[in-house]
Scaffold this motif. Structure first.
Motif, mmCIF file in Angstrom:
data_model
loop_
_atom_site.group_PDB
_atom_site.id
_atom_site.type_symbol
_atom_site.label_atom_id
_atom_site.label_comp_id
_atom_site.label_asym_id
_atom_site.label_seq_id
_atom_site.Cartn_x
_atom_site.Cartn_y
_atom_site.Cartn_z
ATOM 1 N N GLU A 149 4.049 3.907 -27.398
ATOM 2 C CA GLU A 149 5.593 4.644 -26.941
ATOM 3 C C GLU A 149 5.609 5.815 -26.800
ATOM 4 O OE1 GLU A 149 4.187 2.442 -29.366
ATOM 5 O OE2 GLU A 149 5.421 0.847 -30.047
ATOM 6 N N GLY A 150 6.239 6.366 -26.653
ATOM 7 C CA GLY A 150 6.544 8.099 -26.378
ATOM 8 C C GLY A 150 6.087 8.339 -25.069
ATOM 9 N N PHE A 151 5.460 7.764 -23.848
ATOM 10 C CA PHE A 151 4.808 7.838 -22.319
ATOM 11 C C PHE A 151 5.576 7.366 -21.354
ATOM 12 C CE2 PHE A 151 1.295 8.521 -25.724
ATOM 13 C CZ PHE A 151 0.291 9.243 -24.878
ATOM 14 N N GLY A 152 5.562 8.849 -20.548
ATOM 15 C CA GLY A 152 5.605 8.362 -19.120
ATOM 16 C C GLY A 152 4.886 7.325 -18.351
ATOM 17 N N HIS A 153 5.449 6.457 -17.341
ATOM 18 C CA HIS A 153 4.109 5.237 -16.975
ATOM 19 C C HIS A 153 4.820 5.028 -15.664
ATOM 20 C CE1 HIS A 153 2.581 1.537 -15.084
ATOM 21 N NE2 HIS A 153 1.789 2.155 -15.530
ATOM 22 N N GLY A 154 3.488 5.513 -14.185
ATOM 23 C CA GLY A 154 4.048 4.969 -13.361
ATOM 24 C C GLY A 154 2.391 3.999 -12.341
ATOM 25 N N PHE A 155 2.359 3.720 -11.164
ATOM 26 C CA PHE A 155 1.394 3.515 -10.846
ATOM 27 C C PHE A 155 1.044 4.049 -8.546
ATOM 28 C CE2 PHE A 155 3.462 -0.381 -11.640
ATOM 29 C CZ PHE A 155 3.324 -1.019 -10.234
ATOM 30 N N LEU A 156 0.142 4.113 -9.065
ATOM 31 C CA LEU A 156 0.365 3.925 -7.263
ATOM 32 C C LEU A 156 -0.914 2.485 -6.413
ATOM 33 C CD1 LEU A 156 0.656 5.380 -4.063
ATOM 34 C CD2 LEU A 156 -1.595 7.089 -5.391
ATOM 35 N N VAL A 157 -0.032 2.318 -5.782
ATOM 36 C CA VAL A 157 -0.952 1.056 -5.295
ATOM 37 C C VAL A 157 -1.857 1.653 -3.476
ATOM 38 C CG1 VAL A 157 -0.872 -1.085 -3.293
ATOM 39 C CG2 VAL A 157 1.030 -1.078 -5.144
ATOM 40 N N LEU A 158 -3.474 1.103 -3.810
ATOM 41 C CA LEU A 158 -4.796 2.043 -2.965
ATOM 42 C C LEU A 158 -4.791 0.548 -2.647
ATOM 43 C CD1 LEU A 158 -6.406 3.210 -6.348
ATOM 44 C CD2 LEU A 158 -4.773 4.624 -4.924
ATOM 45 N N ARG A 209 0.781 -1.550 -0.144
ATOM 46 C CA ARG A 209 -0.378 0.184 0.142
ATOM 47 C C ARG A 209 0.789 0.961 -0.304
ATOM 48 N NH1 ARG A 209 -4.926 0.155 1.611
ATOM 49 N NH2 ARG A 209 -4.793 -1.526 3.243
ATOM 50 N N HIS A 210 0.713 2.365 -0.946
ATOM 51 C CA HIS A 210 1.625 3.512 -0.604
ATOM 52 C C HIS A 210 2.194 3.667 -1.888
ATOM 53 C CE1 HIS A 210 -2.087 4.873 2.227
ATOM 54 N NE2 HIS A 210 -2.720 5.344 1.052
ATOM 55 N N VAL A 270 -0.724 -2.995 -19.603
ATOM 56 C CA VAL A 270 -0.892 -2.969 -17.710
ATOM 57 C C VAL A 270 -1.932 -3.594 -16.976
ATOM 58 C CG1 VAL A 270 -0.470 -1.657 -15.914
ATOM 59 C CG2 VAL A 270 0.581 -0.406 -17.793
ATOM 60 N N ARG A 271 -2.074 -3.978 -16.601
ATOM 61 C CA ARG A 271 -3.232 -4.817 -15.361
ATOM 62 C C ARG A 271 -2.902 -5.253 -14.275
ATOM 63 N NH1 ARG A 271 -4.889 -10.487 -16.117
ATOM 64 N NH2 ARG A 271 -3.576 -11.576 -16.864
ATOM 65 N N VAL A 272 -4.033 -5.869 -13.621
ATOM 66 C CA VAL A 272 -3.306 -6.170 -12.722
ATOM 67 C C VAL A 272 -4.615 -7.323 -11.520
ATOM 68 C CG1 VAL A 272 -4.507 -5.453 -10.085
ATOM 69 C CG2 VAL A 272 -3.832 -3.453 -11.388
ATOM 70 N N ILE A 273 -3.705 -7.766 -11.278
ATOM 71 C CA ILE A 273 -4.572 -9.743 -10.745
ATOM 72 C C ILE A 273 -4.252 -10.133 -9.600
ATOM 73 C CG2 ILE A 273 -3.027 -10.433 -12.842
ATOM 74 C CD1 ILE A 273 -0.639 -11.643 -10.697
ATOM 75 N N GLN A 274 -4.106 -8.900 -8.363
ATOM 76 C CA GLN A 274 -4.355 -9.082 -7.509
ATOM 77 C C GLN A 274 -4.497 -7.387 -6.426
ATOM 78 O OE1 GLN A 274 -5.234 -11.555 -5.625
ATOM 79 N NE2 GLN A 274 -5.219 -10.984 -3.726
ATOM 80 N N GLY A 275 -5.288 -6.867 -6.101
ATOM 81 C CA GLY A 275 -5.636 -5.638 -5.974
ATOM 82 C C GLY A 275 -5.867 -5.267 -6.438
ATOM 83 N N GLU A 276 -5.514 -3.024 -6.180
ATOM 84 C CA GLU A 276 -6.036 -1.662 -7.233
ATOM 85 C C GLU A 276 -4.650 -1.366 -7.099
ATOM 86 O OE1 GLU A 276 -9.992 0.759 -7.311
ATOM 87 O OE2 GLU A 276 -9.165 0.515 -5.454
ATOM 88 N N ILE A 277 -4.564 0.123 -8.046
ATOM 89 C CA ILE A 277 -3.762 1.230 -8.175
ATOM 90 C C ILE A 277 -4.390 2.291 -9.530
ATOM 91 C CG2 ILE A 277 -1.729 -0.627 -8.400
ATOM 92 C CD1 ILE A 277 -1.822 -0.358 -11.582
ATOM 93 N N PHE A 278 -3.905 3.131 -9.022
ATOM 94 C CA PHE A 278 -4.369 4.361 -9.904
ATOM 95 C C PHE A 278 -2.903 4.351 -10.886
ATOM 96 C CE2 PHE A 278 -3.817 8.871 -10.586
ATOM 97 C CZ PHE A 278 -5.218 8.873 -11.237
#
Length: 181
Positions: free
Chosen positions: A114-123, A55-56, A73-81
């Motif tokens: 392509e051409g994008f920055g990517h990131g995620f935050l775990v909720l 988390r976070h 991108v996909r999530v197989i457990q939990g949730e992200i932003f």
């Protein structure tokens, strides 16, 4: 597969068709023909990555200045932003971002070209994230955009108590970052 265009039309949210009955569910998480028809081009994925984060934890915003990677991108457990930032200088949406919640429950995926920055935050308590990439990892080409850059003004759902790596904490603001032409 249902395709939803985001505020940046090249970034897509993909919603697979889920079949369910008393036994459980089934869905195709990836089918090359269906995927190509959904995004309008054939893609050759060369690498699958998986991360587990608590988390976070905030991962990103990552990109490779040479050997750019598109990501599914996909999530197989939990949730992200999940966040994508347009780093293509010639694009009308340069410096803009889109964010979308992805979860194991929704089974939705984000297509980050392509051409994008990517990131995620775990909720959630933790999240397992899988992502396919169209190019290999090249450590010398890796760049990090500052997650908290005021120019980007990303509306992260949580801002306090975040856990970041040293590399992510030292990310460049957009004004100083190497970007795509």
């Amino acid at each position: 597969m249902n395709v939803v265009r985001t505020a940046i039309p090249d970034v897509l949210v993909l919603k697979p068709t889920v079949h369910g009955d008393a036994r459980g569910i089934f869905f195709e998480s990836f089918n090359r023909r269906t995927f190509a028809a959904s995004i309008g081009r054939d893609v050759d994925f060369v690498q699958d990555n998986q991360s587990r984060s608590a988390r976070h934890v905030l991962r990103g915003l990552h990109y490779q200045i040479t050997h750019p990677q598109a990501k599914l991108v996909r999530v197989i457990q939990g949730e992200i932003f999940d966040v994508a930032v347009d780093l293509r200088r010639a694009s009308p949406t340069f410096g803009k971002w889109v964010g979308h919640k992805l979860s194991a429950e929704s089974r939705e995926m984000t297509w980050v070209p392509e051409g994008f920055g990517h990131g995620f935050l775990v909720l959630s308590e933790f999240a397992d994230v899988l992502y396919k990439t169209t190019d290999y990892r090249f450590p010398g080409a890796e760049r990090v955009l500052r997650w908290s850059d005021e120019t980007l003004a990303i509306d992260w759902p949580v801002r306090d108590g975040l856990v970041l790596s040293e590399r992510d904490r030292a990310g460049q603001p957009l004004a100083d970052a190497e970007v795509y032409q």
